[in-house]
Scaffold this active site. Sequence first.
Site, PDB file in Angstrom:
ATOM      1  CG  ASN A  22      -0.284   0.179   2.525  1.00  0.00           C
ATOM      2  OD1 ASN A  22       0.423   1.182   2.713  1.00  0.00           O
ATOM      3  ND2 ASN A  22      -0.451  -0.740   3.457  1.00  0.00           N
ATOM      4  CG  ASN A  76      -6.351  -6.140   7.738  1.00  0.00           C
ATOM      5  OD1 ASN A  76      -5.268  -5.630   7.932  1.00  0.00           O
ATOM      6  ND2 ASN A  76      -7.428  -5.418   7.489  1.00  0.00           N
ATOM      7  NE  ARG A 149      -4.492  -4.118   0.022  1.00  0.00           N
ATOM      8  CZ  ARG A 149      -3.768  -4.174   1.125  1.00  0.00           C
ATOM      9  NH1 ARG A 149      -4.098  -4.979   2.098  1.00  0.00           N
ATOM     10  NH2 ARG A 149      -2.693  -3.416   1.247  1.00  0.00           N
ATOM     11  CG  HIS A 178      -8.081  -2.430   4.648  1.00  0.00           C
ATOM     12  ND1 HIS A 178      -6.890  -2.685   5.300  1.00  0.00           N
ATOM     13  CD2 HIS A 178      -8.327  -3.506   3.868  1.00  0.00           C
ATOM     14  CE1 HIS A 178      -6.436  -3.874   4.906  1.00  0.00           C
ATOM     15  NE2 HIS A 178      -7.272  -4.385   4.044  1.00  0.00           N
ATOM     16  CG  ASP A 180      -9.631  -0.423   8.963  1.00  0.00           C
ATOM     17  OD1 ASP A 180      -8.986   0.012   7.989  1.00  0.00           O
ATOM     18  OD2 ASP A 180      -9.210  -1.352   9.681  1.00  0.00           O
ATOM     19  CB  ALA A 268       2.884  -1.113   8.300  1.00  0.00           C
ATOM     20  CB  CYS A 274      -6.287  -2.162  11.083  1.00  0.00           C
ATOM     21  SG  CYS A 274      -5.058  -0.931  10.829  1.00  0.00           S
TER      22      CYS A 274
HETATM   23  N1  ARG Z   1       0.464  -3.299   5.681  1.00  0.00           N
HETATM   24  C1  ARG Z   1      -0.873  -3.762   5.913  1.00  0.00           C
HETATM   25  C2  ARG Z   1      -1.555  -4.021   4.590  1.00  0.00           C
HETATM   26  O1  ARG Z   1      -1.331  -3.299   3.674  1.00  0.00           O
HETATM   27  C3  ARG Z   1      -1.604  -2.771   6.752  1.00  0.00           C
HETATM   28  C4  ARG Z   1      -2.990  -3.211   7.089  1.00  0.00           C
HETATM   29  C5  ARG Z   1      -3.724  -2.208   7.909  1.00  0.00           C
HETATM   30  N2  ARG Z   1      -5.036  -2.634   8.120  1.00  0.00           N
HETATM   31  C6  ARG Z   1      -6.160  -1.922   8.007  1.00  0.00           C
HETATM   32  N3  ARG Z   1      -7.273  -2.509   8.193  1.00  0.00           N
HETATM   33  N4  ARG Z   1      -6.150  -0.670   7.681  1.00  0.00           N
HETATM   34  O2  ARG Z   1      -2.297  -4.947   4.431  1.00  0.00           O
END
Ligand code: ARG
Length: 291
Positions: A22, A76, A149, A178, A180, A268, A274
Amino acid sequence: MARQPRLLMIDPAWFDVSYAINPWMRPDAWSADAAGCARAARHAFEALRSALTRAGAAVEVIAGAPGLPDMVFPANAGVVLNGRALVGRFFHAERQGEEPRFLAAFRALQAHGRLHDVAQLPEGCFQEGAGDCIWDARRGWFWAGFGQRSIREAAKAVGEHFGRDVVALELVSPRFYHLDTCFCPVSGGEVLYYPPAFTPRALAEIRERVPADQLIEASDTDAAGLCVNAVSLGRTLVMAQPPERLRRVLGERGYQVDAVNLAPFILAGGAAFCMTLRLDHIAAPAAVAAE
Ligand code: ARG
């Protein structure tokens, strides 16, 4: 007395930023000071855990796994309602190794009587858990994100599994990949959201269902700080450090923000919501049409 909220978190011992799936992910920034970042991540994790506990939640922490650096974002992993877990399917190969780990973790929770049913979505039915399927406790339905996603069909599958309505919202921005990251139903019925992350159709779906006076718009700065990715516990919102304006807006509505510096996890692409998974959401029985 209200039930105590129960949250799952994952120990960050194996967390790092070593690939980019991401636009937030910066492996270069991490590797420039890997030891310092890992220390900061541990600190941020503990600060978040304390804030959640302070806000009244019981937090259960399980181990992550080597080679799965993103396995610190249990939101997730699956969708949980009424003691039933529906384990998700990750879109990116980098995270697919988390699926069997989370499946085992949910089965262990089941063995300990914390869940009573664990199921899995069919292969290829990409669905990144509560990150893309948020239970709205006030309204009694799920809001599901798709288009980045999770796939649209997954929203339907989740709805059928739990026998609840799902409002599917298409996401347009790779940065808000996402639901969230851009949408947060708050305990009193308000919804904090970031409009540019949605298609016009999705915005219409939201605005049709949530009265204007309950919609709180996040600014670009709020969204850029991943503040919308917040955990709502009673009148407290635990979130990544918000700009003063957002704190004030929420304060005027009777919410108190418990801010945590989550910088290593924002590197990240994740923040407070999350890094947790609610295990205790219970839905009132679906309304049955009266004779
Ligand atoms: N690096 C993870 C990804 O890209 C971060 C996930 C964060 N999760 C969220 N629900 N925002 O999958």
